[in-house]
Write a protein that holds these residues in place. Structure first.
Motif, PDB file in Angstrom:
ATOM      1  N   LYS A 304       0.837  -1.197   0.000  1.00  0.00           N
ATOM      2  CA  LYS A 304       0.000   0.000   0.000  1.00  0.00           C
ATOM      3  C   LYS A 304       0.876   1.253   0.000  1.00  0.00           C
ATOM      4  O   LYS A 304       2.040   1.208   0.395  1.00  0.00           O
ATOM      5  N   PRO A 305       0.321   2.378  -0.439  1.00  0.00           N
ATOM      6  CA  PRO A 305       1.129   3.597  -0.496  1.00  0.00           C
ATOM      7  C   PRO A 305       1.292   4.249   0.865  1.00  0.00           C
ATOM      8  O   PRO A 305       0.390   4.198   1.712  1.00  0.00           O
ATOM      9  N   LEU A 306       2.444   4.858   1.089  1.00  0.00           N
ATOM     10  CA  LEU A 306       2.623   5.686   2.274  1.00  0.00           C
ATOM     11  C   LEU A 306       1.561   6.777   2.259  1.00  0.00           C
ATOM     12  O   LEU A 306       1.360   7.434   1.236  1.00  0.00           O
ATOM     13  N   PRO A 307       0.853   6.989   3.368  1.00  0.00           N
ATOM     14  CA  PRO A 307      -0.194   8.013   3.384  1.00  0.00           C
ATOM     15  C   PRO A 307       0.343   9.394   3.028  1.00  0.00           C
ATOM     16  O   PRO A 307       1.483   9.740   3.351  1.00  0.00           O
ATOM     17  N   LYS A 308      -0.514  10.153   2.377  1.00  0.00           N
ATOM     18  CA  LYS A 308      -0.194  11.545   2.064  1.00  0.00           C
ATOM     19  C   LYS A 308      -0.635  12.384   3.252  1.00  0.00           C
ATOM     20  O   LYS A 308      -1.824  12.602   3.461  1.00  0.00           O
ATOM     21  N   ALA A 309       0.334  12.820   4.044  1.00  0.00           N
ATOM     22  CA  ALA A 309       0.029  13.545   5.283  1.00  0.00           C
ATOM     23  C   ALA A 309       1.203  14.451   5.627  1.00  0.00           C
ATOM     24  O   ALA A 309       2.362  14.162   5.297  1.00  0.00           O
ATOM     25  N   GLY A 310       0.890  15.554   6.312  1.00  0.00           N
ATOM     26  CA  GLY A 310       1.902  16.551   6.631  1.00  0.00           C
ATOM     27  C   GLY A 310       3.058  16.010   7.442  1.00  0.00           C
ATOM     28  O   GLY A 310       4.211  16.415   7.238  1.00  0.00           O
ATOM     29  N   VAL A 311       2.780  15.099   8.382  1.00  0.00           N
ATOM     30  CA  VAL A 311       3.847  14.586   9.235  1.00  0.00           C
ATOM     31  C   VAL A 311       4.889  13.833   8.407  1.00  0.00           C
ATOM     32  O   VAL A 311       6.098  13.920   8.675  1.00  0.00           O
ATOM     33  N   PHE A 312       4.440  13.112   7.392  1.00  0.00           N
ATOM     34  CA  PHE A 312       5.385  12.390   6.539  1.00  0.00           C
ATOM     35  C   PHE A 312       6.079  13.350   5.575  1.00  0.00           C
ATOM     36  O   PHE A 312       7.270  13.214   5.309  1.00  0.00           O
ATOM     37  N   ALA A 313       5.341  14.320   5.052  1.00  0.00           N
ATOM     38  CA  ALA A 313       5.929  15.287   4.127  1.00  0.00           C
ATOM     39  C   ALA A 313       7.070  16.052   4.779  1.00  0.00           C
ATOM     40  O   ALA A 313       8.142  16.235   4.180  1.00  0.00           O
ATOM     41  N   GLU A 314       6.871  16.496   6.014  1.00  0.00           N
ATOM     42  CA  GLU A 314       7.909  17.264   6.692  1.00  0.00           C
ATOM     43  C   GLU A 314       9.123  16.395   7.017  1.00  0.00           C
ATOM     44  O   GLU A 314      10.270  16.822   6.854  1.00  0.00           O
ATOM     45  N   GLY A 315       8.875  15.171   7.467  1.00  0.00           N
ATOM     46  CA  GLY A 315       9.992  14.266   7.737  1.00  0.00           C
ATOM     47  C   GLY A 315      10.792  13.953   6.488  1.00  0.00           C
ATOM     48  O   GLY A 315      12.035  13.928   6.511  1.00  0.00           O
ATOM     49  N   GLN A 316      10.101  13.736   5.374  1.00  0.00           N
ATOM     50  CA  GLN A 316      10.790  13.491   4.109  1.00  0.00           C
ATOM     51  C   GLN A 316      11.608  14.704   3.685  1.00  0.00           C
ATOM     52  O   GLN A 316      12.726  14.576   3.178  1.00  0.00           O
ATOM     53  N   ALA A 317      11.055  15.892   3.889  1.00  0.00           N
ATOM     54  CA  ALA A 317      11.724  17.117   3.462  1.00  0.00           C
ATOM     55  C   ALA A 317      13.078  17.288   4.145  1.00  0.00           C
ATOM     56  O   ALA A 317      14.065  17.684   3.506  1.00  0.00           O
TER      57      ALA A 317
END
Length: 392
Positions: A304-317
């Motif tokens: 399944k895909p990693l959820p699209k969510a701010g907490v993951f976006a910021e960590g990835q950034a």
């Protein structure tokens, strides 16, 4: 020789990446951010508007130069990226610009594509439907529910991907809170109809069962495994892939989502239109290009895909920024992204549950559901306050 790093998009991921890049690169290097407006809101704020705690104008943050000192903020519309020539083309007013880069970070997010669901735009215009993924959409839904005295409200969830998988369930809980005695007195029926087999399937059946129990306890009907195909011209009839139809007096719809970068970097997207990246480094398939946040596709061990969510976006950034710095020859941390994080799910009555764990675990997401408490609700409120204080 100085380097130029270009960041596309000024959402949560773009802002975090630009801030980190400015900290780890040489002062002689350029960090350039391009965005249409530099104005936006935290994803969870739309649900805060739906809950009646905020107004749309309360939750918008326009990025000021003082918040990202040393980053060149360029207002414009990105037209194309030439990964072979390592250039970005963008329009600012009537002027066309081309910018060469040594490294590129794409953080343009996901867009709501209401036109992709037949009948949705017409139903919204007629006041028979609303979406709750923007502050204005959530406000419109709340105002419709204020006037709703009797009938059936249906929260409709399509197949993923869409931003914040728990958000539709939180919306249902918030609507139940707003309805109050109208729901408990049976004047109003509130149902969730979803294409998913159980709530938030990315985190497994145990969490899904826990959320289903919370829905049932609030008197919210749950109907899984039904994928919406359209909304009838009367705005009151919903059709599904199984051939069935359902009546609704008011619809709260999760619109289809699309990758905002798909037309800009067609050579980097997969068949579904999202940008595949290495899960640990966020590198895209073109040299010198990274992508983070909602415009990416990261497949977990459970398929399944990693959820699209701010907490993951910021960590990835933060990881991608360090990876870029190392690629450019700097002694930045050699971090890898592990997918740690979660979501606070407001369930009404001043309480929130917490869904959290490690999503990129080798055996699949190791995620737990923590029971609702007032403390978790306060934690979610603080997240929004901190974000607004940081970026306004």
């Amino acid at each position: 020789m100085s380097k130029t790093v270009v960041v596309l998009g000024a959402g949560t991921a773009g802002r975090a990446a630009a801030e980190r890049l400015r900290a780890v690169l040489s002062p002689a290097d350029r960090v350039v951010m391009i965005d249409r407006t530099f104005s936006g809101s935290l994803g969870l704020s739309a649900l805060r508007v739906l809950g009646g705690w905020r107004r749309p104008e309360d939750v918008t943050a326009t990025l000021k130069q003082t918040a990202l000192l040393g980053v060149s903020l360029q207002t414009g519309e990105v037209a194309a990226v030439d990964t072979a020539a390592a250039t970005v083309s963008y329009r600012a007013g009537d002027a066309e610009h081309s910018l060469a880069y040594d490294a590129l970070l794409i953080a343009l997010g996901a867009e709501l594509d209401t036109a992709a669901l037949p009948g949705l735009d017409a139903a919204i215009s007629a006041g028979r439907a609303a979406q709750f993924y923007t502050p204005d959409g959530a406000d419109a839904l709340r105002r419709s529910v204020e006037q709703f005295t009797a009938g059936r409200i249906v929260v409709v969830i399509p197949p993923p991907p869409f931003k914040c998988p728990p958000a539709p369930y939180e919306a249902a809980f918030l609507l139940a809170d707003q309805l109050g005695e109208r729901l408990t007195g049976s004047a109003v029926r509130l149902d969730v109809i979803t294409a998913e087999p159980y709530p938030i399937p990315v985190v497994g059946p145990d969490v899904g069962a826990g959320v289903t129990e919370l829905l049932s306890a609030r008197g919210i009907g749950f109907h899984p495994g039904r994928s919406i195909t359209g909304i009838g011209p009367d705005g009151a009839t919903v059709t599904f892939a199984d051939g069935g139809r359902e009546h609704a007096d008011l619809l709260a719809v999760v619109p289809p989502h699309a990758c905002a970068a798909a037309q800009i970097v067609p050579d980097l997207v997969n068949a579904d239109g999202w940008i595949p990246v290495a899960p640990d480094t966020l590198a895209a398939k073109a040299p010198g290009v990274w992508a983070v946040g909602d415009n990416t596709a990261v497949t977990l061990a459970n398929g399944k895909p990693l959820p699209k969510a701010g907490v993951f976006a910021e960590g990835q950034a933060l990881v991608a920024a360090d990876q870029i710095a190392r690629q450019l020859g700097y002694d930045a941390p050699e971090g890898v992204y592990t997918g740690d994080g979660g979501c606070l799910l407001v369930v009404g009555g001043g309480r929130a549950a917490k869904i959290a764990g490690r999503f990129l675990a080798d055996a699949g997401p190791q995620v737990s559901l923590f029971p609702p408490t007032a403390k978790f609700h306060a934690e979610k409120e603080q997240l929004e306050r901190d974000w607004l204080a940081r970026w306004r």
